[in-house]
Design a protein around this motif. Structure first.
Motif, PDB file in Angstrom:
ATOM      1  N   LYS A 118     -25.768 -46.896  94.932  1.00 40.62           N
ATOM      2  CA  LYS A 118     -25.131 -46.367  93.728  1.00 40.62           C
ATOM      3  C   LYS A 118     -24.230 -47.449  93.102  1.00 40.62           C
ATOM      4  CE  LYS A 118     -22.577 -42.383  92.094  1.00 40.62           C
ATOM      5  NZ  LYS A 118     -21.144 -42.620  91.960  1.00 40.62           N
ATOM      6  N   GLY A 119     -24.402 -47.690  91.831  1.00 42.55           N
ATOM      7  CA  GLY A 119     -23.570 -48.673  91.132  1.00 42.55           C
ATOM      8  C   GLY A 119     -23.966 -50.115  91.393  1.00 42.55           C
ATOM      9  N   GLN A 278     -18.370 -49.353  94.738  1.00 41.75           N
ATOM     10  CA  GLN A 278     -18.658 -50.150  93.540  1.00 41.75           C
ATOM     11  C   GLN A 278     -17.656 -49.826  92.438  1.00 41.75           C
ATOM     12  OE1 GLN A 278     -20.584 -51.796  95.770  1.00 41.75           O
ATOM     13  NE2 GLN A 278     -21.646 -49.855  95.844  1.00 41.75           N
ATOM     14  N   GLY A 279     -16.381 -50.113  92.707  1.00 45.34           N
ATOM     15  CA  GLY A 279     -15.315 -49.656  91.811  1.00 45.34           C
ATOM     16  C   GLY A 279     -14.918 -50.621  90.721  1.00 45.34           C
ATOM     17  N   THR A 280     -15.523 -51.804  90.682  1.00 44.56           N
ATOM     18  CA  THR A 280     -15.141 -52.740  89.618  1.00 44.56           C
ATOM     19  C   THR A 280     -16.023 -52.521  88.393  1.00 44.56           C
ATOM     20  OG1 THR A 280     -14.516 -54.334  91.305  1.00 44.56           O
ATOM     21  CG2 THR A 280     -14.699 -55.154  89.060  1.00 44.56           C
ATOM     22  N   GLY A 307     -19.872 -53.918  83.582  1.00 44.52           N
ATOM     23  CA  GLY A 307     -21.112 -53.324  84.090  1.00 44.52           C
ATOM     24  C   GLY A 307     -21.371 -52.019  83.356  1.00 44.52           C
ATOM     25  N   MET A 308     -22.425 -51.995  82.545  1.00 48.21           N
ATOM     26  CA  MET A 308     -22.696 -50.824  81.703  1.00 48.21           C
ATOM     27  C   MET A 308     -22.988 -49.565  82.525  1.00 48.21           C
ATOM     28  SD  MET A 308     -22.588 -51.579  78.405  1.00 48.21           S
ATOM     29  CE  MET A 308     -23.721 -50.481  77.544  1.00 48.21           C
ATOM     30  N   GLU A 309     -23.757 -49.716  83.604  1.00 50.56           N
ATOM     31  CA  GLU A 309     -24.116 -48.529  84.401  1.00 50.56           C
ATOM     32  C   GLU A 309     -22.868 -47.897  85.005  1.00 50.56           C
ATOM     33  OE1 GLU A 309     -25.720 -51.363  84.501  1.00 50.56           O
ATOM     34  OE2 GLU A 309     -27.826 -50.888  84.070  1.00 50.56           O
ATOM     35  N   ARG A 310     -22.001 -48.755  85.564  1.00 46.54           N
ATOM     36  CA  ARG A 310     -20.781 -48.223  86.190  1.00 46.54           C
ATOM     37  C   ARG A 310     -19.882 -47.579  85.136  1.00 46.54           C
ATOM     38  NH1 ARG A 310     -19.195 -52.967  90.574  1.00 46.54           N
ATOM     39  NH2 ARG A 310     -21.316 -53.237  91.363  1.00 46.54           N
ATOM     40  N   PHE A 311     -19.813 -48.198  83.958  1.00 52.25           N
ATOM     41  CA  PHE A 311     -18.985 -47.670  82.878  1.00 52.25           C
ATOM     42  C   PHE A 311     -19.499 -46.300  82.433  1.00 52.25           C
ATOM     43  CE2 PHE A 311     -18.274 -47.595  78.144  1.00 52.25           C
ATOM     44  CZ  PHE A 311     -16.920 -47.305  78.206  1.00 52.25           C
ATOM     45  N   ILE A 312     -20.801 -46.223  82.194  1.00 60.46           N
ATOM     46  CA  ILE A 312     -21.375 -44.965  81.694  1.00 60.46           C
ATOM     47  C   ILE A 312     -21.275 -43.866  82.762  1.00 60.46           C
ATOM     48  CG2 ILE A 312     -23.568 -43.888  80.981  1.00 60.46           C
ATOM     49  CD1 ILE A 312     -24.067 -46.440  79.308  1.00 60.46           C
TER      50      ILE A 312
END
Ligand code: ATP
Ligand code: MG
Length: 424
Positions: A118-119, A278-280, A307-312
């Motif tokens: 994930k992430g 994956q917190g950054t 990171g677009m995926e983590r942001f979204i």
């Protein structure tokens, strides 16, 4: 026959999610243009040498994560693992840095052969924002202001926080490097294989290790802050003063180093505790030596990648409304062959710049009942019903699909567009 699947760690963006991405992308582009940043699009494939020279041979990316291959000419190429190297290469190649500042952004896929989870994907998307030719702390403050504006725009500002540190100038880093070699050298037996290798080539990287045992060891290592020269201290103090004035909250994290070789002075990360390991969300810093390292002139550079995926994912978790799918204004139902033709024409007039309505035409005919079902499923707000006998009297049926119990009403043909626009 066995079905062909997508590559592990590389995902399709399905229609249910593409609207959210489009919305995010539109806000990013608009926000960046308000700060005077212009988009740059570079190829996805570059010569391997570019990444080796910029990111550094002794880094996770270059040592183990790059997708590298020989093309049919035998040239060694790599799918880009990040965007700064390409941006710098393009700027040098096209003379973008000659006696001028450049404020650039890019967004698109990056490739790293990591363990998918994930992430963390093998193809992921980054938004990158970079400023060249501006050596001071003012541009760093502005970059952080951009980030903060984005978090606010998507209402996740209470879920991210800023950590930053100074890596100093190359000179003070060299002094720190010696201190690190001495410290880790004294604990050589406790080092894992990777860190042993890095002890000579790149001891700072040991601080960045993801191995918990190395992190414990690193906790007692000398801190870079104690080795900063006056110039570096002044730069960092200036940045912190800007951030205080601009109401950007931060924590100075003296352990923050950043995985890539090209950083100096400021490095920062926007982190969240909400996405697990994956917190950054976003990371960046200054890289004044990079352009020269790639064969250009000595020129300042600074930027970040998000990171677009983590942001979204984070926006979806905390303000899903911000990612709501755009809904069509109407679904056009037609009854009879003549109405079908009329419907195609009318729907297209409704979509003109002037009328600006989003209309889904019923395609593939069907009974009234089945068309109404499709209309409902389409999530459109209204169903427009064109029936021949009513059309002859200049009337059109309109049914509100999203208010329970609402009845179909008749509207004059000429008034339809006005009625729909007024109800927006
Ligand atoms: P990490 O420590 O998580 O591996 P990194 O230091 O390798 O991150 P950067 O190279 O700084 O990451 O990339 C900037 C941002 O891009 C990260 O903060 C993250 O949001 C995103 N990112 C990096 N690698 C991946 C990946 N494999 N999958 C999804 N997003 C990623
Ligand atoms: Mg990484």
């Amino acid at each position: 026959m066995s079905k062909i699947q997508s590559i592990r760690g590389m995902h399709d963006l399905l229609p249910a999610d593409s609207g959210a991405w489009q919305q995010v992308e539109a806000v990013l582009a608009k926000t960046l243009s308000r700060y005077g940043y212009q988009e740059i699009r570079t190829p996805i494939v570059e010569q391997t040498e570019l990444f080796k020279r910029s990111i550094g041979e002794v880094t996770d990316i270059v040592e183990k994560e790059m997708y590298t291959f020989n093309d049919r000419n035998g040239d060694q190429l790599t799918l880009r693992p990040e965007g700064t190297a390409s941006c710098a290469r393009a700027g040098i190649q096209h003379g973008l840095f000659h006696n001028q500042q450049q404020k650039l952004w890019y967004q698109g896929p990056m490739f790293r052969h990591e363990r998918p989870q994930k992430g963390r994907y093998r193809q992921f998307s980054q938004l990158g924002v970079e400023a060249y030719g501006i050596p001071g702390a003012d541009v760093e403050a502005e970059l952080l202001l951009i980030c903060q504006r984005l978090w606010q725009a998507f209402k996740i500002d209470s879920h991210v926080r800023l950590e930053l540190n100074s890596l100093g100038t190359p000179d003070c880093r060299a002094a720190y490097r010696s201190a690190l070699v001495e410290y880790f050298g004294a604990h050589k037996d406790a080092l894992d294989d990777e860190s042993k290798r890095r002890l000579e080539s790149n001891p700072l990287r040991i601080l960045d290790s993801k191995n918990p045992e190395m992190q414990t060891l690193a906790a007692n290592a000398p801190v870079l802050h104690d080795y900063l020269c006056d110039e570096a201290k002044e730069h960092f103090t200036q940045l912190l003063a800007y951030l205080d004035k601009l109401d950007i909250a931060y924590t100075v994290n003296q352990r923050l180093v950043r995985g890539l070789d090209y950083y100096c002075h400021t490095v920062f990360e926007w982190v969240t505790t909400e996405l697990g390991a994956q917190g950054t969300i976003c990371a960046g810093g200054r890289y004044d030596g990079l352009i020269k390292q790639l064969g250009g002139k000595e020129i300042a550079g600074v930027g970040f990648a998000m990171g677009m995926e983590r942001f979204i994912e984070l926006v979806g978790q905390y303000s899903p409304k911000m990612l709501g799918q755009p809904v069509a204004d109407a679904y056009m139902i037609t009854i009879g062959a003549e109405a079908e033709l009329e419907g195609l024409q009318l729907a297209d007039r409704m979509r003109s710049e002037e009328s600006a309505l989003a209309v889904i035409s019923n395609l593939g005919s069907g009974s009234f009942k089945s068309q109404l079902k499709r209309a409902d499923k389409s999530a459109a707000r209204y169903a427009i019903i064109l029936a021949e006998n009513e059309l002859e009297q200049g009337l059109i049926g309109l049914k509100d699909l999203r208010t329970a119990g609402s009845e179909q009403q008749l509207v004059a043909y000429e008034q339809l567009i006005g009625v729909l626009n007024n109800s927006k």
